[in-house]
Design an enzyme around this catalytic site. Structure first.
Site, PDB file in Angstrom:
ATOM      1  N   HIS A 184       0.827  -1.199   0.000  1.00  0.00           N
ATOM      2  CA  HIS A 184       0.000   0.000   0.000  1.00  0.00           C
ATOM      3  C   HIS A 184       0.865   1.254   0.000  1.00  0.00           C
ATOM      4  O   HIS A 184       0.464   2.291  -0.527  1.00  0.00           O
ATOM      5  CB  HIS A 184      -0.926   0.026   1.228  1.00  0.00           C
ATOM      6  CG  HIS A 184      -2.044  -0.955   1.148  1.00  0.00           C
ATOM      7  ND1 HIS A 184      -1.919  -2.248   1.590  1.00  0.00           N
ATOM      8  CD2 HIS A 184      -3.312  -0.832   0.681  1.00  0.00           C
ATOM      9  CE1 HIS A 184      -3.065  -2.882   1.408  1.00  0.00           C
ATOM     10  NE2 HIS A 184      -3.921  -2.060   0.856  1.00  0.00           N
ATOM     11  N   ASP A 259      -3.863  -5.650  -8.551  1.00  0.00           N
ATOM     12  CA  ASP A 259      -4.232  -5.067  -7.268  1.00  0.00           C
ATOM     13  C   ASP A 259      -4.527  -3.584  -7.516  1.00  0.00           C
ATOM     14  O   ASP A 259      -4.343  -3.075  -8.629  1.00  0.00           O
ATOM     15  CB  ASP A 259      -3.110  -5.264  -6.244  1.00  0.00           C
ATOM     16  CG  ASP A 259      -3.618  -5.263  -4.800  1.00  0.00           C
ATOM     17  OD1 ASP A 259      -4.743  -4.782  -4.556  1.00  0.00           O
ATOM     18  OD2 ASP A 259      -2.886  -5.740  -3.912  1.00  0.00           O
TER      19      ASP A 259
END
Length: 490
Positions: A184, A259
């Site tokens: 992230h 993703d």
């Protein structure tokens, strides 16, 4: 000379998010506009109430006038995202103690409830092997440390999800479990040999694919130099994704989601559009969660032009195959049956026993819950069990600076239950320093009063002695209540 007009994407390959956990009105209006766009393959849903989600998704499909997939991260049951649906234990609990049929039951329960509000793609199970204890993104989300068992239970979860009417998406291929960084907010690197990656990280994905129960995978924003010396993350690596696809029984039917394109692991390309291009060229079929999907759709096919268009056209049949598999799963759901409603608690009881919970004293004094994440549901089921037994349960939200009630710590025997999870965006693999400090104060205070203090860790890692369970949830708290308070089966 006239300027060349850009050619916006006209194929359904982008999956924007609907953040009902933020400004629901604004997000709803934006989703309704996007549903009409030809580049939308579907949506990724976060948050919302049952009727709110059900009504909105029905409306979006009507506006689109064509099949749309709707996905959600529901690793811990459909209630992880939609308020009013069920919360199931972390997959780590199932990895410790479940049979394959119990793992399938977890997947089926999740799928049935998801489908009841219109969600038909589950971003789960996590097929990463929990090989790095300090991993800040996997932790209790994984089914464990043993690749073969992760594969066995992961394939069973997928089979259950299909039985329940939704398509599972195994993640994060070829494996995020061996990283020390969180994709992230960083670009993790797995510095392992090809043989090690094949034998450890990739084995669960290969098992699920070869059993024919995993129609889609999500790629990892992780670099694997042994697989691609360019150090491109898997989401942008043609050699890695070609290798993954070749392992599927029908390579051209396997659908690959990138993703989220807004994650730092993907933004190393410089922009969401550049990341989307790289993912498409590498072999991704669906481009997940750009923050600015309109811009990506407008700019995606610029640059190499026909070359990118060819990649987009190759992806389309695989997207259609996934949509067809969703339809097949929905038809199967009508004929299947769930296991006992108590199955999650039975798994939690077994996990507690395997973790050494039988040695816990049955306290009649007090229980102190330290929640490290400010999750409203934490401690509720344990509190209900305590009230039934006449034992007080105090829940403290550590991040909010809450303190134990006066006199509690030195007043008698005490059980402390630590609740925490891996925290994406924060890089945390265990409990916070603030919780550790508070726990130390509590333990010192209990010791000064001459009273025992036992600790139960419902957390990715323990920073001291006690009983460690790889995850939590209402069923886990109920099983713990049975042990601590002597209510229900012990």
């Amino acid at each position: 000379m006239l300027a060349r007009m850009p050619r916006p994407l006209d194929l359904p390959l982008i999956v924007p998010a609907i953040r009902l956990d933020r400004d629901a009105a604004e997000e709803t209006a934006r989703a309704r506009e996007r549903a009409r766009q030809p580049w939308v393959a579907g949506f990724l849903v976060f948050g919302g109430e049952v009727e709110q989600v059900r009504s909105l998704l029905a409306d979006l499909r009507a506006r689109a006038g064509r099949p749309l997939l709707v996905a959600s991260d529901m690793e811990r049951g459909a209630g992880q995202q939609v308020r009013g649906l069920s919360h199931l234990p972390d997959l780590g609990i199932y990895g410790l103690a479940a049979t394959p049929e119990e793992a399938a039951d977890h997947g089926e329960r999740t799928a049935r409830e998801a489908l009841s509000v219109g969600v038909d793609v589950l971003f789960g199970p996590v097929l990463d092997v929990r090989s790095e204890p300090d991993n800040p993104i996997v932790g209790n989300r994984a089914l464990g440390w043993d690749p073969a068992r992760v594969g066995l239970l992961g394939a069973a979860w997928c089979r259950g999800a299909l039985r329940g009417g939704a398509a599972p998406v195994g993640k994060h291929v070829p494996g995020h479990g061996g990283t020390l960084a969180d994709s992230h907010d960083a670009v993790p690197v797995v510095e392992e040999s090809r043989a090690r990656i094949e034998q450890r990280d990739m084995l669960p994905f290969r098992i699920a694919m070869q059993e024919g129960v995993c129609p889609a995978l999500m790629t990892a924003h992780v670099a694997y130099p042994a697989l691609d010396p360019s150090r491109a993350i898997a989401s942008f690596s043609a050699p890695i994704l070609a290798w993954v696809r070749a392992l599927a029984p029908d390579p051209e039917a396997l659908c690959l989601f990138s993703d989220a394109l807004g994650m730092s692991g993907a933004l190393g390309m410089g922009s969401e559009t550049l990341g989307a291009r790289a993912a498409l060229q590498a072999g991704c079929d669906l481009l997940l969660y750009p923050e600015q999907p309109e811009r990506v759709a407008e700019e995606l096919l610029e640059g190499p032009g026909a070359h990118l268009r060819a990649h987009a056209e190759r992806a389309l049949p695989r997207v259609r195959a996934l949509l067809a598999r969703i339809g097949q799963a929905g038809a199967l759901a009508r004929a299947s049956r769930l296991a006992s409603g108590d199955a999650p608690r039975a798994v939690a009881r077994r996990a507690l026993s395997l973790a050494g919970g039988e040695a816990l004293r049955r306290e009649r004094r007090a229980v102190l819950v330290l929640d490290d994440d400010t999750v409203a549901m934490r401690g509720v089921a344990l509190g209900e069990a305590g009230r039934a037994a006449g034992v007080p349960v105090h829940v403290l939200r550590v991040k909010e600076g809450e303190r134990p009630p006066a006199g509690l710590v030195a007043g008698g025997a005490l059980t402390v239950v630590v609740m925490a999870s891996v925290r994406a965006w924060e890089g945390a693999s265990g409990v916070s320093p603030a919780l550790q400090a508070l726990l130390g104060e509590v333990q010192a205070g209990a010791a000064s009063g001459g009273h025992p203090c036992q600790v139960v860790w419902l957390a990715p890692r323990a920073t001291g002695p006690g009983v460690l369970l790889p995850g939590g949830g209402p069923a886990v708290e109920q099983a713990l209540g049975e042990r601590l308070f002597g209510v229900g089966p012990a």
